[in-house]
Design an enzyme around this catalytic site. Structure first.
Site, PDB file in Angstrom:
ATOM      1  CE1 TYR A  96      -3.202   3.037   0.586  1.00 52.04           C
ATOM      2  CE2 TYR A  96      -1.982   3.215   2.818  1.00 52.04           C
ATOM      3  CZ  TYR A  96      -2.941   3.907   1.785  1.00 52.04           C
ATOM      4  OH  TYR A  96      -3.400   4.908   1.993  1.00 52.04           O
TER       5      TYR A  96
HETATM    6  O1  LIG Z   1      -2.167   7.221   7.878  1.00 55.69           O
HETATM    7  C1  LIG Z   1      -2.056   6.404   6.995  1.00 55.69           C
HETATM    8  O2  LIG Z   1      -1.180   6.516   6.339  1.00 55.69           O
HETATM    9  C2  LIG Z   1      -2.937   5.328   7.002  1.00 55.69           C
HETATM   10  O3  LIG Z   1      -3.816   5.256   8.132  1.00 55.69           O
HETATM   11  C3  LIG Z   1      -4.458   4.098   8.314  1.00 55.69           C
HETATM   12  O4  LIG Z   1      -3.644   2.904   8.494  1.00 55.69           O
HETATM   13  P1  LIG Z   1      -3.503   2.726   9.944  1.00 55.69           P
HETATM   14  O5  LIG Z   1      -2.686   3.747  10.537  1.00 55.69           O
HETATM   15  O6  LIG Z   1      -2.711   1.273  10.090  1.00 55.69           O
HETATM   16  O7  LIG Z   1      -4.916   2.657  10.657  1.00 55.69           O
HETATM   17  P2  LIG Z   1      -5.538   1.334  11.444  1.00 55.69           P
HETATM   18  O8  LIG Z   1      -5.695   0.324  10.421  1.00 55.69           O
HETATM   19  O9  LIG Z   1      -6.693   1.729  11.805  1.00 55.69           O
HETATM   20  O10 LIG Z   1      -4.752   1.057  12.520  1.00 55.69           O
HETATM   21  C4  LIG Z   1      -4.437   1.925  13.557  1.00 55.69           C
HETATM   22  C5  LIG Z   1      -3.510   1.319  14.718  1.00 55.69           C
HETATM   23  O11 LIG Z   1      -4.096   0.297  15.079  1.00 55.69           O
HETATM   24  C6  LIG Z   1      -3.474  -1.120  15.224  1.00 55.69           C
HETATM   25  N1  LIG Z   1      -4.439  -2.173  14.913  1.00 55.69           N
HETATM   26  C7  LIG Z   1      -5.266  -2.193  14.022  1.00 55.69           C
HETATM   27  C8  LIG Z   1      -6.108  -3.289  13.720  1.00 55.69           C
HETATM   28  C9  LIG Z   1      -6.064  -4.391  14.838  1.00 55.69           C
HETATM   29  O12 LIG Z   1      -7.141  -5.329  14.616  1.00 55.69           O
HETATM   30  N2  LIG Z   1      -5.628  -3.976  15.929  1.00 55.69           N
HETATM   31  C10 LIG Z   1      -4.749  -2.868  16.094  1.00 55.69           C
HETATM   32  O13 LIG Z   1      -4.010  -2.962  16.993  1.00 55.69           O
HETATM   33  C11 LIG Z   1      -2.518  -1.045  14.119  1.00 55.69           C
HETATM   34  O14 LIG Z   1      -1.483  -1.769  14.263  1.00 55.69           O
HETATM   35  C12 LIG Z   1      -2.210   0.617  14.276  1.00 55.69           C
HETATM   36  O15 LIG Z   1      -1.107   0.842  14.827  1.00 55.69           O
HETATM   37  C13 LIG Z   1      -5.422   3.920   6.880  1.00 55.69           C
HETATM   38  O16 LIG Z   1      -6.056   2.599   7.066  1.00 55.69           O
HETATM   39  C14 LIG Z   1      -4.573   3.768   5.667  1.00 55.69           C
HETATM   40  O17 LIG Z   1      -5.510   3.849   4.707  1.00 55.69           O
HETATM   41  C15 LIG Z   1      -3.905   5.263   5.671  1.00 55.69           C
HETATM   42  O18 LIG Z   1      -3.043   5.283   4.489  1.00 55.69           O
END
Ligand SMILES: O=C(O)[C@H]1O[C@H](OP(=O)(O)OP(=O)(O)OC[C@H]2O[C@@H](n3ccc(=O)[nH]c3=O)[C@H](O)[C@@H]2O)[C@H](O)[C@@H](O)[C@@H]1O
Length: 440
Positions: free
Chosen positions: A248
């Site tokens: 991604y």
């Molecule tokens: O800022 C960005 O660039 C990205 O932000 C998000 O990605 P992400 O930060 O990974 O957001 P989430 O999927 O909501 O995860 C947030 C946090 O929660 C954690 N998480 C996620 C899912 C889960 O089941 N458990 C968990 O602890 C992840 O490791 C991460 O640290 C978006 O999903 C992307 O599309 C975007 O581009």
């Protein structure tokens, strides 16, 4: 005759040619004896082939026009469809913009479309309504936008003919490009969808924009994930971004390079926005804050990832209203594209900005804010972060956006999550008697 034969069987390397050579040697005598008969036979074949290609060309035309009229619920290409587009694109303020919003039924697309429409800009959306997450949420967003007279064309940004048609109907001054395959971890499951939307779709859109006779200025969604495994914090636009941790992130980084070439060769005005974990009402069900809320309410466990040595993961969570302000300011300050009809006439701006909140919060803190708002305890499974694209932390330096866009985020995570939870409970009918009617 050999000439005709060459035309029927072009001299390409490979199996056809060798079969043919073999065939020729075997039948040289036969050919000599029955030259006139076989000439007639070949002419007959040639005529049949001509007739067949004429018939298939006709059916291609018919199916093409069928395509124009029936691929969407709104009958793409017909007069009513065009009327809806024109009316949605109408400007209602002085010096208003005419904006094509891609991914308009998506989370950020919905909010930006509404903000633009509310201040009097013309807005036309395009969205393919794919099922990466529940399409009924996308349809609800569309209904909400329809009530503000914003029309969303159902279609894919890879559909070059559709894009050309839209630009023929409306001379867009700006494109707010938010259509994308989002999600960091899903890239391992379905890598091609990232190439399809974030690379191929982007190029198709840029091709259209560069050949428009008045080229629009383009503002588009990159991602904080381009900072990948960088350790220097906060992340600044001038930092190197060459160690993405997910496909991604790599496609978003590629998007920054691709848009640069279109800026350089064709004079397209480009602004790339690196969004930092955007959240809020009407958000994306695949994101942690959303799926955690759902599971907590249903009494189901949630998985909370932890980094090496049990270090909590942290994100610079950014509230949707702040992101919308950054997007609108980017549109307002975007300099003009200089080219027309595929020809560059001079240098055009190429800008990249971080749009974050500048105050990272750990994932367990996010969970406890949700627990407080939902008045329920989460069943947490603490799991070591799998190597599936995640990064341990993000933190935006926003001074450039502050200086050049006047960007200033004002919503902290507690306030933003309170608004999100309120929306969630109403939207999914937890607030008895309030149904599904929602206000932003
Ligand atoms: O800022 C960005 O660039 C990205 O932000 C998000 O990605 P992400 O930060 O990974 O957001 P989430 O999927 O909501 O995860 C947030 C946090 O929660 C954690 N998480 C996620 C899912 C889960 O089941 N458990 C968990 O602890 C992840 O490791 C991460 O640290 C978006 O999903 C992307 O599309 C975007 O581009």
């Amino acid at each position: 005759m050999p000439q005709l034969e060459e035309e029927l069987f072009p001299s390409t390397p490979g199996r056809i040619k060798s079969d043919r050579m073999h065939h020729n040697t075997m039948n040289r005598t036969f050919h000599r004896c029955f030259a006139s008969t076989s000439t007639m036979f070949l002419w007959a074949l040639f005529l049949i082939a001509l007739t067949a290609s004429y018939i298939s060309f006709q059916s291609f035309i018919t199916s093409g026009s069928r395509y124009l009229h029936h691929t969407s619920h709104t009958s793409i290409g017909d007069l009513h469809w065009e009327k809806q587009i024109r009316s949605s694109a109408q400007i209602r303020r002085q010096n208003g913009l005419t904006v094509l919003v891609t991914g308009a039924a998506g989370f950020v697309g919905t909010h930006v479309s509404l903000a633009l429409k509310k201040r009097g800009d013309g807005v036309v959306g395009i969205d393919n309504f794919n099922d990466y997450y529940d399409p009924s949420l996308k349809k609800s967003r569309r209904s909400m936008l329809e009530s503000y007279h914003i029309f969303i064309v159902k279609g894919d940004i890879n559909d070059q003919k559709l894009l050309a048609k839209l630009f023929e109907i409306v001379p867009f001054t700006h494109v707010m490009h938010l259509a994308a395959q989002a999600g960091v971890r899903y890239a391992m499951e379905n890598p091609n969808s990232y190439v399809h939307s974030n690379i191929a779709g982007l190029v198709t859109l840029l091709e259209q924009c560069k050949s428009a006779d008045r080229q629009p200025a383009i503002v588009w969604a990159s991602s904080s994930s381009v900072y990948g495994l960088n350790e220097k914090v906060p992340f600044s636009e001038s930092d190197q971004t060459d160690q993405p941790a997910s496909l991604y992130a790599a496609t978003k980084k590629a998007g920054e390079e691709i848009t640069h070439t279109y800026n350089h060769i064709y004079g397209l005005s480009i602004t790339g926005l690196r969004f930092f974990t955007v959240y809020g009402p009407w958000g994306r069900p695949d994101m942690a804050y959303f799926s955690f809320t759902k599971n907590i309410l249903q009494g189901k466990p949630i998985t909370v990832y932890r980094g090496k040595d049990r270090v909590d993961l942290a994100r610079d969570f950014t509230y949707i209203d702040d992101i919308v302000k950054g997007c609108v300011a980017s549109l307002d300050t975007a300099g003009k594209s200089t080219g027309s009809g595929g020809k560059k006439r001079g240098p055009a701006p190429y800008r990249i900005y971080n749009l974050g909140n500048t105050s990272p919060v750990t994932v367990p803190t996010l969970v406890s804010i949700l627990e407080k708002n939902l008045k329920m305890k989460a069943k947490k499974n603490m799991v070591e972060m799998p190597g599936n694209g995640d990064v341990p932390f993000t933190h935006a330096n926003i001074s450039l956006a502050q200086r050049e866009l006047g960007y200033k985020p004002t919503t902290d995570l507690s306030t933003g999550l309170r608004k999100f939870v309120k929306w969630y409970l109403t939207y999914y009918g937890y607030n008895q008697g309030k149904g599904n009617s929602v206000n932003l």
